[in-house]
Design an enzyme around this catalytic site. Structure first.
Site, short mmCIF file in Angstrom:
data_model
loop_
_atom_site.label_atom_id
_atom_site.label_comp_id
_atom_site.label_asym_id
_atom_site.label_seq_id
_atom_site.Cartn_x
_atom_site.Cartn_y
_atom_site.Cartn_z
CG ASP A 703 -1.98 1.04 1.21
OD1 ASP A 703 -2.12 1.70 0.15
OD2 ASP A 703 -2.66 1.23 2.23
CB SER A 797 -5.32 6.55 4.67
OG SER A 797 -5.90 5.48 5.34
N GLY A 798 -2.21 7.30 4.35
CA GLY A 798 -1.21 7.92 3.48
C GLY A 798 -0.24 8.79 4.27
C1 4AZ Z 1 -8.65 4.46 7.24
O1 4AZ Z 1 -9.78 4.12 7.01
C2 4AZ Z 1 -7.94 3.89 8.43
N1 4AZ Z 1 -6.65 2.24 12.94
C3 4AZ Z 1 -6.64 4.19 8.65
C4 4AZ Z 1 -5.98 3.67 9.74
C5 4AZ Z 1 -6.63 2.85 10.61
C6 4AZ Z 1 -7.96 2.52 10.39
C7 4AZ Z 1 -8.61 3.06 9.29
C8 4AZ Z 1 -5.89 2.29 11.79
O2 4AZ Z 1 -8.05 5.29 6.55
#
Ligand code: 4AZ
Length: 847
Positions: A703, A797-798
């Site tokens: 990823d 995320s990212g």
């Molecule tokens: C998300 O949905 C996400 N607990 C990112 C990190 C985590 C859970 C969901 C880690 O972007």
């Protein structure tokens, strides 16, 4: 032949010498009796002469030595400069005294100068050495005169001059009987020794400014050239700030960027006086401060002095400051009554003024007890240990508190409490913000747990393995649960923390059973291998840790997948040698391209709430926006043109092709999503999005994505790249890492406006794979807090997961990828493992 002659000559001379010696021996033994008498007589006379000569020689040498020492050292004149001020009692202040070139100034200066000279003349330890006195300024009260005096004193008299100048009794005006009515009546003559270089530059007024606050207006001033050119080197600048007689001054540095702090670096000093004397210094500033750091200072009187001292090198922007006058504070403290209330040090969160004494008498209803909770406490004086609190302090029931403290509570066993605050004449801090509360003595924390310090904490924090009370009282007398390990000292810690290479118990008992036998080596992944397999050129641990640190210096070793490869192609076996400040590769390639991983601001704000980040705290953090949708994902800046993010951010969703670069905008230098138009923020469109070709949208393996910006960004105090680790970089299990982002602050919740930060731990891969039902691949790693409560979440995320390395540089260890919900117990977040994906990043970005 000629070349041989000297050798022969030497041989001849040598034999002649031998002959002489033989003659002497014979002569001594066979002299006739009369001759021997002559010898005896001549002997003692010669001895006396020789002894006398030796004594004379010694005396002459001693005298020469003494004279030399006297003239060279004892008598060498030493230049000494004292800065001081005095009060003229029988004189009215005129506005013209603020202008040192006015005739009124010169007239009064002449009078003060001769009075000071008269005082010096009357003192045997001062008068003979006085060279010059210069009156530099006047202020109200009746008139306060500021001056410096220069002395030339023989070294051996220096001590007595210092003592005389420091003694208040010696600097008093004596009445001259011939002059029954002296022109000036002066008192409080005070002087402090200073660096003579300050006196020299005091003659040069090219960088001296005098400013008077205007009623109801804010006056600004800057270092010369600010912001277009750096301030000058080898400079000494003075800004004398004044306000009306009944006012005091509030001074704020709006931006401040000086040379980073070192012993001899450039600095600013602010004084609560017009004389640059240490006992009235309020603050010494160097380096760079985050914009949110409070840099407001208050004076006790109507004057202040700002000095800038610079050395011979460096190019830094300097400062912009503002000041205004406000009515002098008449009183502080007071009587506080009721069930609860709040109070702070004067002008909080600005630096409190010097020379203050405030007393608060707090009283709650008589059936209750009272406690005071300090939510912020900064009463720090440089060089003063918190055990003594001799300068600035808070005093409650005879106990003094000072220094920098996290939240604490002081409880009384009655319904009254008296709190005193004292600030002395020098160095001030931002003070405290406190509240008083009434409590029931039988239940001081209704519905909560009471720490022995009096603080109330959530009941769920009791016996959870974390020290929430500063004295650890929430973790004492606990019965460990099934999921907990009992430390030898009685504390209960989550079982997952056992054998994670971190001494969680404090007595190391959670790491004891995991040590390998005496003849084996403990790998970083916890495995034990025979000691003989260490440094044998084979990766017996499986993580290369038995082959790290096998050579010292620049010794090269055969290249393996766990050795660091220099640009030359040679390999070294030092662990994590990149950008660690030591040149390990012969070609120094391990220290190339190391302009990364450092924050610009040395001093952060002290008043950030919860886990809010400060401006510039994570200068590599990027916010990726999609037109019409706002913030979608995080990313990390790794060079002027490249970002690293997660591939899953660019998956098509609900008919939108998120892989289309034209949809995205990157915001850099951003802290508050509501402040995107700030001049600090740099906005860039995306030129290319390259997702890892092996990215699996079902397992989230691989990823990772790299994004090229349409145009490079400019590195600034709030925009800096993070260091990329080498593929061999070791992030040990148990290490604390930081994750940042604007994601949801609770599962299913909404995103944060202010960039959030959380400190989490790298978890053992095998343990985590069990917790997450075998969903981990080698490109993933688990990082979190197994008791829950701290985690990344949707919208993070990212974004970056960073590690602070011993060199204090920060390295990108992971990219926020996925998780089973957010912040749940035993469900840590999963991150893309940078080291496993490092080669792919290099292939596509060249970095
Ligand atoms: C998300 O949905 C996400 N607990 C990112 C990190 C985590 C859970 C969901 C880690 O972007």
């Amino acid at each position: 032949m000629e070349r041989g002659a000297p050798a022969r000559g030497a041989a001849v001379r040598y034999s002649a010498q031998l002959q002489d010696m033989n003659n002497l021996d014979e002569g001594v033994e066979f002299l006739p009796a009369m001759n021997s008498k002559k010898m005896e007589k001549r002997g003692p006379k010669r001895q006396v002469v020789i002894t006398v000569l030796i004594i004379v020689f010694l005396l002459v040498s001693l005298t020469t030595g003494l004279l030399f020492w006297h003239f060279k050292y004892r008598n060498t004149p030493v230049q000494k400069v004292f800065n001081g001020h005095l009060r003229v009692l029988n004189w009215e202040f005129l506005d013209a005294y603020e202008n040192s070139s006015s005739p009124e100034f010169s007239m009064l200066a002449k009078k003060v100068k001769s009075t000071v000279e008269e005082i010096y003349r009357n003192h045997a330890d001062i008068g003979p050495y006085h060279r010059e006195t210069v009156i530099t300024a006047f202020s109200e009260g009746s008139v306060i005169a500021y001056y410096w005096s220069e002395f030339l004193v023989p070294k051996y008299r220096e001590g007595s001059l210092d003592r005389a100048m420091a003694d208040k009794q010696s600097l008093v005006q004596r009445w001259n009987p011939r002059l029954r009515n002296p022109m000036l009546k002066v008192e409080s003559v005070i002087a402090f020794p200073v660096d003579p270089s300050i006196a020299h530059s005091a003659r040069d007024n090219s960088c001296m400014f005098s400013l008077h606050a205007k009623e109801g207006e804010v006056t600004s001033f800057t270092t010369p050239g600010f912001p277009n050119s750096p301030y000058p080197n080898n400079a000494l600048c003075y800004w004398a700030l004044r306000a009306d007689a009944s006012s005091s001054i509030s001074l704020t540095f709006k931006t401040l960027e000086l040379e980073p702090c070192r012993d001899d670096s450039d600095y600013i000093k602010v004084y609560d006086s017009l004389s640059p004397v240490e006992p009235h210094a309020l603050v010494r500033l160097c380096g760079n401060y985050a914009p949110s750091y409070n840099l407001t200072f208050l004076s006790s009187q109507n004057v202040m002095l700002v000095t800038l001292v610079t050395n011979k090198e460096g190019r830094f922007p300097g400062f912009k400051a503002e000041f205004f006058q406000l009515p002098k504070m008449k009183a502080c403290g007071g009587i506080l009554k009721g069930d609860s209330g709040t109070f702070t040090t004067p002008y909080y969160p600005a630096h409190y003024p010097p020379d203050m004494d405030c007393v608060w008498n707090i009283e709650v209803p008589s059936i209750k007890n009272v406690k005071v909770r300090f939510n912020m406490f900064f009463v720090l004086e440089p060089g003063i240990p918190v055990s003594s609190c001799t300068k600035d302090y808070v005093q409650i029931n005879g106990t003094r508190y000072c220094g920098e403290r996290s939240q604490f509570v002081v409880a009384s066993t009655t319904n009254k409490i008296e709190l005193r605050f004292h600030s002395d004449q020098s160095y001030t801090d931002t003070g405290f913000s406190a509240e008083f509360l009434s409590y029931d003595s039988s239940d001081p924390c209704p519905g909560k747990f009471t720490c022995n310090t009096g603080r109330c904490i959530d009941r769920s924090m009791r016996c959870d393995g974390w020290l929430d009370c500063v004295d650890g009282s929430d973790e004492r007398s606990c019965t460990c649960t099934e999921q907990q390990f009992r430390c030898q000292n009685g504390w209960c810690k989550p079982k997952f923390w056992v054998c994670d290479n971190v001494n969680d118990c404090g007595d190391n008992s959670d790491e004891l059973q995991c040590s390998c036998s005496a003849d084996s080596f403990k790998c970083n992944n916890g495995k034990c291998v025979p000691s003989t397999q260490k440094c044998d050129g084979k990766d017996d641990c499986g993580d290369g840790s038995d082959e790290g640190r096998c050579s010292t210096g620049q010794t090269t070793v055969p290249c393996k997948e766990y050795t660091y490869k220099c640009r030359s192609g040679r390999c070294i076996s030092k662990q994590n040698p990149e950008c660690d400040g030591e040149q390990d590769c012969e070609d120094h390639s391990d220290e190339d391209n190391c302009n990364c991983g450092l924050r610009s601001y040395v001093r952060k704000s002290r008043i950030v709430g919860g886990q809010n980040s400060d401006v510039g705290e994570w200068p590599w953090q990027v916010s990726l926006h999609v037109k019409g949708q706002g913030h979608i994902c995080g990313a990390s800046l790794v060079s002027a043109s490249w970002l690293v993010s997660a591939a899953h951010c660019f998956l098509p969703l609900q008919g939108i092709r998120y892989s289309d670069p034209s949809l995205w905008t990157a915001y850099l230098g951003l802290t508050d999503q509501g402040d995107r138009s700030s001049p600090n923020v740099q906005t860039r469109k995306i030129k290319r999005i390259i997702s890892h070709p092996f990215f699996n949208d079902y397992t989230y393996d691989y990823d990772i994505a790299v994004l090229e910006l349409q145009s490079p960004v400019t590195f600034t105090a709030v925009v800096q790249p993070i260091c990329l680790p080498d593929a061999t970089h070791n992030f040990p299990v148990g290490k604390d890492l930081w994750v940042t982002g604007w994601g949801a602050t609770a599962e299913g919740g909404t995103g944060a406006s202010i960039l959030q930060k959380a400190e989490i731990r790298l978890i053992n891969q095998t343990v985590c794979n069990q917790l997450l039902t075998d969903q981990l691949t080698p490109r993933m790693m688990c990082v979190g807090i197994l008791t829950g409560g701290v985690d990344a979440c949707q919208g993070d995320s990212g974004g970056p997961l960073v590690s602070v390395e011993p060199s204090s540089r920060m390295f990108l260890a992971g990219v926020v990828s996925w998780g089973d919900g957010c912040a749940q117990k035993n469900k840590p977040g999963v991150y893309s493992r940078l080291t496993s994906l490092r080669d792919w990043i290099q292939e596509h970005t060249g970095l």
